[in-house]
Design a protein around this motif. Structure first.
Motif, mmCIF file in Angstrom:
data_model
loop_
_atom_site.group_PDB
_atom_site.id
_atom_site.type_symbol
_atom_site.label_atom_id
_atom_site.label_comp_id
_atom_site.label_asym_id
_atom_site.label_seq_id
_atom_site.Cartn_x
_atom_site.Cartn_y
_atom_site.Cartn_z
ATOM 1 N N ALA A 1 103.331 83.302 0.509
ATOM 2 C CA ALA A 1 101.929 82.864 0.563
ATOM 3 C C ALA A 1 101.210 83.198 -0.737
ATOM 4 O O ALA A 1 100.433 82.383 -1.252
ATOM 5 C CB ALA A 1 101.223 83.500 1.754
ATOM 6 N N ILE B 1 99.441 80.559 -3.289
ATOM 7 C CA ILE B 1 98.068 80.655 -3.823
ATOM 8 C C ILE B 1 98.098 80.526 -5.342
ATOM 9 O O ILE B 1 97.252 79.852 -5.937
ATOM 10 C CB ILE B 1 97.389 81.960 -3.363
ATOM 11 C CG1 ILE B 1 97.202 81.945 -1.841
ATOM 12 C CG2 ILE B 1 96.053 82.154 -4.079
ATOM 13 C CD1 ILE B 1 96.809 83.287 -1.242
ATOM 14 N N VAL C 1 92.508 75.997 4.104
ATOM 15 C CA VAL C 1 93.963 75.904 4.152
ATOM 16 C C VAL C 1 94.231 75.022 5.372
ATOM 17 O O VAL C 1 93.935 75.409 6.495
ATOM 18 C CB VAL C 1 94.626 77.283 4.295
ATOM 19 C CG1 VAL C 1 96.141 77.146 4.438
ATOM 20 C CG2 VAL C 1 94.266 78.183 3.105
ATOM 21 N N VAL D 1 100.133 74.902 7.082
ATOM 22 C CA VAL D 1 101.182 75.780 6.571
ATOM 23 C C VAL D 1 102.465 75.435 7.318
ATOM 24 O O VAL D 1 102.453 75.312 8.545
ATOM 25 C CB VAL D 1 100.822 77.266 6.792
ATOM 26 C CG1 VAL D 1 101.986 78.177 6.425
ATOM 27 C CG2 VAL D 1 99.566 77.648 6.012
ATOM 28 N N SER E 1 100.443 83.436 7.230
ATOM 29 C CA SER E 1 99.173 83.052 7.848
ATOM 30 C C SER E 1 98.123 84.148 7.715
ATOM 31 O O SER E 1 96.955 83.877 7.425
ATOM 32 C CB SER E 1 99.387 82.720 9.326
ATOM 33 O OG SER E 1 100.169 81.556 9.459
ATOM 34 N N PHE F 1 96.665 84.278 4.189
ATOM 35 C CA PHE F 1 95.686 83.213 3.949
ATOM 36 C C PHE F 1 94.347 83.566 4.602
ATOM 37 O O PHE F 1 93.288 83.319 4.032
ATOM 38 C CB PHE F 1 96.199 81.863 4.451
ATOM 39 C CG PHE F 1 97.333 81.315 3.639
ATOM 40 C CD1 PHE F 1 97.244 81.190 2.261
ATOM 41 C CD2 PHE F 1 98.503 80.918 4.253
ATOM 42 C CE1 PHE F 1 98.299 80.691 1.507
ATOM 43 C CE2 PHE F 1 99.565 80.410 3.518
ATOM 44 C CZ PHE F 1 99.465 80.303 2.136
ATOM 45 N N GLY G 1 90.777 80.106 5.722
ATOM 46 C CA GLY G 1 92.219 80.333 5.765
ATOM 47 C C GLY G 1 92.852 80.028 7.109
ATOM 48 O O GLY G 1 94.070 80.078 7.257
ATOM 49 N N HIS H 1 94.366 77.743 9.828
ATOM 50 C CA HIS H 1 95.092 76.510 9.555
ATOM 51 C C HIS H 1 95.984 76.091 10.719
ATOM 52 O O HIS H 1 96.282 76.875 11.608
ATOM 53 C CB HIS H 1 95.973 76.712 8.314
ATOM 54 C CG HIS H 1 96.846 77.931 8.433
ATOM 55 N ND1 HIS H 1 96.439 79.161 7.985
ATOM 56 C CD2 HIS H 1 98.072 78.113 8.980
ATOM 57 C CE1 HIS H 1 97.387 80.058 8.245
ATOM 58 N NE2 HIS H 1 98.390 79.443 8.848
ATOM 59 N N VAL I 1 102.349 74.576 1.718
ATOM 60 C CA VAL I 1 100.943 74.592 2.118
ATOM 61 C C VAL I 1 100.253 73.320 1.678
ATOM 62 O O VAL I 1 100.567 72.768 0.621
ATOM 63 C CB VAL I 1 100.216 75.803 1.476
ATOM 64 C CG1 VAL I 1 98.800 75.931 1.991
ATOM 65 C CG2 VAL I 1 100.971 77.094 1.706
ATOM 66 N N VAL J 1 96.208 72.318 1.037
ATOM 67 C CA VAL J 1 94.892 72.941 0.902
ATOM 68 C C VAL J 1 93.862 71.869 0.568
ATOM 69 O O VAL J 1 94.130 70.970 -0.242
ATOM 70 C CB VAL J 1 94.916 74.024 -0.216
ATOM 71 C CG1 VAL J 1 93.555 74.604 -0.459
ATOM 72 C CG2 VAL J 1 95.896 75.121 0.137
#
Length: 157
Positions: free
Chosen positions: A74, A78, A94, A97, A118, A121, A129, A131, A151, A153
């Motif tokens: 993760a 990012i 987000v 995922v 998760s 995020f 975050g 999602h 991911v 976004v």
């Protein structure tokens, strides 16, 4: 540094350099207001800290360790977002995922492993975050990685 990067620093984390692709693709693509991040492995300084399938048996990657590695995935994701959107404060959500877990055939705890991603995020982006998600068990992943995370976004202009 913006608020998102401040939160990352407050967590004691540093965004890594984006890992070089292993084949013919790019780490992230900005398409309008969406960033599509290619699957990210838990690379640390260009190497995998652990390889193999995840499961409860001796000789396999323990689920708790795989969860930690999903957090690394993760963080790498990012960093990939930041490579195409330099201001992470532009992230509005987000959206999705997908976590892939190289799994022993008897292992069914993929959602718990992907929770590592998760949760990061959520800590980094707050409510943005939260999602949709899939956690999928697979036979093998690139380089023998135990986990991989991709991911999508949404960012504002």
């Amino acid at each position: 540094m913006g608020a998102v990067e401040d939160r990352i620093a407050d967590l004691g984390l540093t965004l890594p350099e984006v890992a070089a692709p292993l084949a013919s693709y790019v780490p992230a693509v900005l398409d309008g207001s969406r960033v599509y991040v290619s699957g990210q492995l838990p690379l640390v300084d260009g190497t995998l800290p652990e390889t193999g399938a995840v499961g409860e048996l001796v000789g396999l990657v323990a689920p708790d360790r795989a969860r930690q590695l999903a957090t690394v995935c993760a963080l790498n994701a990012i960093a990939a977002v930041r490579s195409v959107v330099p201001d992470l404060d532009r992230v509005e959500r987000v959206v999705k995922v997908t976590g892939f877990v190289a799994s022993d055939p008897s292992f069914t705890g993929q959602p718990g492993v992907v929770d590592g991603a998760s949760e990061l995020f959520g800590k980094v982006f707050g409510d943005a975050g939260v999602h949709a998600r899939s956690a999928v068990g697979v036979a093998a992943l690139p380089l023998g990685a135990p986990v991989e995370v991709e991911v999508i976004v949404h960012v504002r202009d």
